[in-house]
Scaffold this motif. Structure first.
Motif, mmCIF file in Angstrom:
data_model
loop_
_atom_site.group_PDB
_atom_site.id
_atom_site.type_symbol
_atom_site.label_atom_id
_atom_site.label_comp_id
_atom_site.label_asym_id
_atom_site.label_seq_id
_atom_site.Cartn_x
_atom_site.Cartn_y
_atom_site.Cartn_z
ATOM 1 N N ALA A 187 0.827 -1.202 0.000
ATOM 2 C CA ALA A 187 0.000 0.000 0.000
ATOM 3 C C ALA A 187 0.870 1.264 0.000
ATOM 4 O O ALA A 187 0.557 2.245 -0.689
ATOM 5 N N GLU A 188 1.969 1.246 0.732
ATOM 6 C CA GLU A 188 2.875 2.391 0.749
ATOM 7 C C GLU A 188 3.531 2.591 -0.614
ATOM 8 O O GLU A 188 3.696 3.722 -1.080
ATOM 9 N N ASP B 11 1.057 4.180 -2.806
ATOM 10 C CA ASP B 11 0.962 5.606 -2.484
ATOM 11 C C ASP B 11 2.065 6.402 -3.186
ATOM 12 O O ASP B 11 1.843 7.526 -3.646
ATOM 13 N N GLU B 12 3.259 5.826 -3.269
ATOM 14 C CA GLU B 12 4.363 6.495 -3.958
ATOM 15 C C GLU B 12 4.051 6.672 -5.439
ATOM 16 O O GLU B 12 4.312 7.735 -6.014
ATOM 17 N N ALA C 103 1.022 6.762 -6.720
ATOM 18 C CA ALA C 103 -0.070 7.743 -6.777
ATOM 19 C C ALA C 103 0.480 9.161 -6.636
ATOM 20 O O ALA C 103 0.023 10.074 -7.332
ATOM 21 N N ASP C 104 1.470 9.353 -5.776
ATOM 22 C CA ASP C 104 2.087 10.670 -5.611
ATOM 23 C C ASP C 104 2.751 11.125 -6.907
ATOM 24 O O ASP C 104 2.676 12.300 -7.279
ATOM 25 N N ASN D 277 -8.185 6.146 -8.344
ATOM 26 C CA ASN D 277 -9.069 6.346 -7.189
ATOM 27 C C ASN D 277 -9.823 5.062 -6.849
ATOM 28 O O ASN D 277 -9.983 4.730 -5.664
ATOM 29 N N SER E 15 -7.420 2.777 -5.127
ATOM 30 C CA SER E 15 -7.189 3.242 -3.763
ATOM 31 C C SER E 15 -8.337 2.803 -2.847
ATOM 32 O O SER E 15 -8.110 2.334 -1.728
#
Length: 134
Positions: free
Chosen positions: A57-58, A61-62, A64-65, A84, A87
């Protein structure tokens, strides 16, 4: 870009299957008031799976960033919607880690597959973003 969307959709479908798998879990009957309920602890296997899930998940997130930092990618409505949706599926799958009882062997197997697919997606998405950024 098409590869990125395909991998997002695959990961979303995999995580959706995990979520559907949990819908078949029938809760145990409520304990009577006179029965003392003993809280179960997570097994080492469940804890290891939770760590793998958090790590995946982390990493998502990277990615997605990186997508959020690119106006070009943010203008692609299909990509933003897919990210989205993915997520939201990760958030739903996270709910299985609320208690050891929800992490049945079947759910753990499905989560393991979802994590593997997620890691594949993340690697492919990172490669695709590297190509776009160059």
């Amino acid at each position: 870009m098409k590869k990125l969307l395909v991998f997002i959709m695959i990961l979303t479908m995999t995580l959706s299957l995990v979520a559907c798998k949990g819908d078949n879990i029938t809760p145990a009957g409520a304990p009577s008031e006179t029965t003392q309920v003993e809280e179960k602890e997570f097994t080492a296997e469940q804890q290891a799976l939770a760590q793998e899930f958090i790590s995946m998940a982390e990493e998502f997130d990277e990615v997605a960033d990186r997508v959020n930092a690119s106006p070009e990618l943010l203008s692609n409505e299909e990509l933003v919607t897919a990210m989205n949706d993915l997520s939201n599926e990760i958030i739903k799958a996270d709910e299985y880690f609320a208690s050891p009882e929800t992490l049945t062997p079947e759910v753990m197997g499905a989560l393991t597959v979802a994590i593997d697919v997620g890691r594949t997606f993340i690697a492919e998405a990172s490669d695709a973003l590297d190509e776009i950024e160059d």
